[in-house]
Write a protein that holds these residues in place. Sequence first.
Motif, mmCIF file in Angstrom:
data_model
loop_
_atom_site.group_PDB
_atom_site.id
_atom_site.type_symbol
_atom_site.label_atom_id
_atom_site.label_comp_id
_atom_site.label_asym_id
_atom_site.label_seq_id
_atom_site.Cartn_x
_atom_site.Cartn_y
_atom_site.Cartn_z
ATOM 1 N N GLY A 115 0.805 -1.214 0.000
ATOM 2 C CA GLY A 115 0.000 0.000 0.000
ATOM 3 C C GLY A 115 0.840 1.267 0.000
ATOM 4 N N ILE A 116 1.940 1.258 0.788
ATOM 5 C CA ILE A 116 2.801 2.449 0.837
ATOM 6 C C ILE A 116 3.408 2.745 -0.526
ATOM 7 C CG2 ILE A 116 4.964 3.344 1.782
ATOM 8 C CD1 ILE A 116 4.259 1.954 4.408
ATOM 9 N N PHE A 117 3.931 1.699 -1.188
ATOM 10 C CA PHE A 117 4.571 1.935 -2.482
ATOM 11 C C PHE A 117 3.538 2.138 -3.592
ATOM 12 C CE2 PHE A 117 8.123 0.323 -0.133
ATOM 13 C CZ PHE A 117 9.210 0.981 -0.682
ATOM 14 N N SER A 118 2.284 1.781 -3.327
ATOM 15 C CA SER A 118 1.233 2.106 -4.292
ATOM 16 C C SER A 118 0.862 3.577 -4.203
ATOM 17 C CB SER A 118 -0.003 1.237 -4.033
ATOM 18 O OG SER A 118 0.290 -0.134 -4.218
ATOM 19 N N LEU A 119 0.921 4.140 -2.998
ATOM 20 C CA LEU A 119 0.571 5.550 -2.835
ATOM 21 C C LEU A 119 1.600 6.482 -3.456
ATOM 22 C CD1 LEU A 119 -0.738 5.507 0.853
ATOM 23 C CD2 LEU A 119 -2.081 5.641 -1.241
ATOM 24 N N ILE A 120 2.859 6.035 -3.543
ATOM 25 C CA ILE A 120 3.890 6.910 -4.125
ATOM 26 C C ILE A 120 4.092 6.629 -5.617
ATOM 27 C CG2 ILE A 120 5.078 7.195 -1.927
ATOM 28 C CD1 ILE A 120 7.035 5.088 -2.687
ATOM 29 N N ASN A 121 3.142 5.892 -6.214
ATOM 30 C CA ASN A 121 3.109 5.677 -7.670
ATOM 31 C C ASN A 121 4.394 5.026 -8.210
ATOM 32 O OD1 ASN A 121 0.530 6.830 -7.890
ATOM 33 N ND2 ASN A 121 1.419 8.900 -7.962
ATOM 34 N N THR A 122 4.822 3.965 -7.552
ATOM 35 C CA THR A 122 5.963 3.196 -8.055
ATOM 36 C C THR A 122 5.469 2.162 -9.066
ATOM 37 O OG1 THR A 122 5.742 1.675 -6.180
ATOM 38 C CG2 THR A 122 7.293 3.502 -5.934
ATOM 39 N N PRO A 123 6.358 1.618 -9.885
ATOM 40 C CA PRO A 123 5.933 0.565 -10.826
ATOM 41 C C PRO A 123 5.328 -0.635 -10.104
ATOM 42 C CG PRO A 123 8.101 1.403 -11.413
ATOM 43 C CD PRO A 123 7.768 2.013 -10.090
ATOM 44 N N PHE A 124 4.451 -1.340 -10.844
ATOM 45 C CA PHE A 124 3.735 -2.466 -10.236
ATOM 46 C C PHE A 124 4.687 -3.569 -9.797
ATOM 47 C CE2 PHE A 124 1.344 -6.475 -10.505
ATOM 48 C CZ PHE A 124 0.319 -6.179 -9.617
ATOM 49 N N LEU A 125 5.740 -3.816 -10.556
ATOM 50 C CA LEU A 125 6.708 -4.850 -10.190
ATOM 51 C C LEU A 125 7.412 -4.490 -8.890
ATOM 52 C CD1 LEU A 125 8.082 -7.490 -10.956
ATOM 53 C CD2 LEU A 125 9.747 -6.179 -12.297
ATOM 54 N N THR A 126 7.713 -3.207 -8.701
ATOM 55 C CA THR A 126 8.333 -2.766 -7.451
ATOM 56 C C THR A 126 7.394 -2.970 -6.272
ATOM 57 O OG1 THR A 126 9.584 -1.106 -8.688
ATOM 58 C CG2 THR A 126 9.454 -0.823 -6.297
ATOM 59 N N ARG A 127 6.099 -2.725 -6.498
ATOM 60 C CA ARG A 127 5.125 -2.961 -5.425
ATOM 61 C C ARG A 127 5.100 -4.433 -5.026
ATOM 62 N NH1 ARG A 127 -0.034 0.153 -8.174
ATOM 63 N NH2 ARG A 127 1.113 2.026 -8.863
ATOM 64 N N ILE A 128 5.128 -5.315 -6.025
ATOM 65 C CA ILE A 128 5.124 -6.753 -5.728
ATOM 66 C C ILE A 128 6.382 -7.140 -4.968
ATOM 67 C CG2 ILE A 128 5.145 -9.050 -6.742
ATOM 68 C CD1 ILE A 128 2.460 -7.689 -6.950
ATOM 69 N N GLU A 129 7.523 -6.601 -5.394
ATOM 70 C CA GLU A 129 8.784 -6.926 -4.713
ATOM 71 C C GLU A 129 8.773 -6.447 -3.263
ATOM 72 O OE1 GLU A 129 11.733 -5.128 -7.107
ATOM 73 O OE2 GLU A 129 11.700 -6.687 -8.675
ATOM 74 N N MET A 130 8.313 -5.234 -3.047
ATOM 75 C CA MET A 130 8.270 -4.720 -1.678
ATOM 76 C C MET A 130 7.249 -5.467 -0.828
ATOM 77 S SD MET A 130 10.678 -2.671 -1.863
ATOM 78 C CE MET A 130 10.572 -2.235 -0.132
ATOM 79 N N GLY A 131 6.138 -5.906 -1.457
ATOM 80 C CA GLY A 131 5.183 -6.729 -0.729
ATOM 81 C C GLY A 131 5.796 -8.047 -0.287
ATOM 82 N N LEU A 132 6.597 -8.660 -1.162
ATOM 83 C CA LEU A 132 7.284 -9.902 -0.792
ATOM 84 C C LEU A 132 8.302 -9.660 0.314
ATOM 85 C CD1 LEU A 132 7.850 -11.515 -4.315
ATOM 86 C CD2 LEU A 132 6.209 -12.217 -2.564
#
Length: 303
Positions: A115-132
Amino acid sequence: MSLLVIVLSVFGTVCFTIMAVFSRNQGKETQERISRALGQKEIAVEEDRRSLSERVLRPLLHKFARRLTDLTPQRQREQMTTKLSAAGLSSQWEEAEWKGLQYAISILLCLIFFGIFSLINTPFLTRIEMGLIGFIIGYMLPVYWLKAKAKQRQNEIEKTLPDILDLLTVSVEAGLGFDAALLKVAEKQKGVLAEEFLGVLQEIKMGRPRREALRDLVKRNKPAEDLNNLIASLVQADQLGISIGGVLRNQAIQIRQKQRQRVEEKAQKAPVKMMIPLVFFVFPTIFIIVIGPAAIQIIEMLK
């Protein structure tokens, strides 16, 4: 905005679940006092008025964890049970419930990071990586906390064992039986080891053989080497009919010698550990103060 609402909703739900599970023992002492003051009928009514965590959340967490742990090998389950026992949590948590809490924290951190990296408009792959990464961190945090808890418990046992052993030796040599001496220790001393000895006494009063109760004490506290050696000597003395007082006195002397050796070993390691701050922080400062003015003068002379 909808993604933020979903993340916050899941975050609140998981936090509420974890807080409810951890607060399951709050008010227990008050309920016991009320139960002693009231009759058996009121006790039954009080048992029906359990909290939400006891009636709903804890069973759901247990079922969720049970399905996950069914896929876990038996060896890993036994290791988790041993770790909970070493940390003194075996009476409060089952292996399946602890595993469920571990997965709940992992999912919570995974959603937070995503959620945090989704709010700062990062690429979707980065969001998945940070979620992992959040999932891995959430999975490892309870493991490290459990190790720290077991280490703290082991240190407390090793610290209080000599004093408790001295009291136990004096009580036995004064004419008390071993069980009566354990009761005296449980009354006079406080801490983890006194509670463990009180649990051994309760098992003996329920009809369990003393040797088995002492062996279970060793299983619950495997990391405590001094306690394991003491219990092994007591069991052997009970089997061979040797005087327990002499065994306790010899063990007290040996344990104090081992503690003295541990302290000396730590003292010998201290100079080596002090070298790091000395080399990187103290020595450079001294060099600057001593050599700095001379270096400035040499540079001015060379100009």
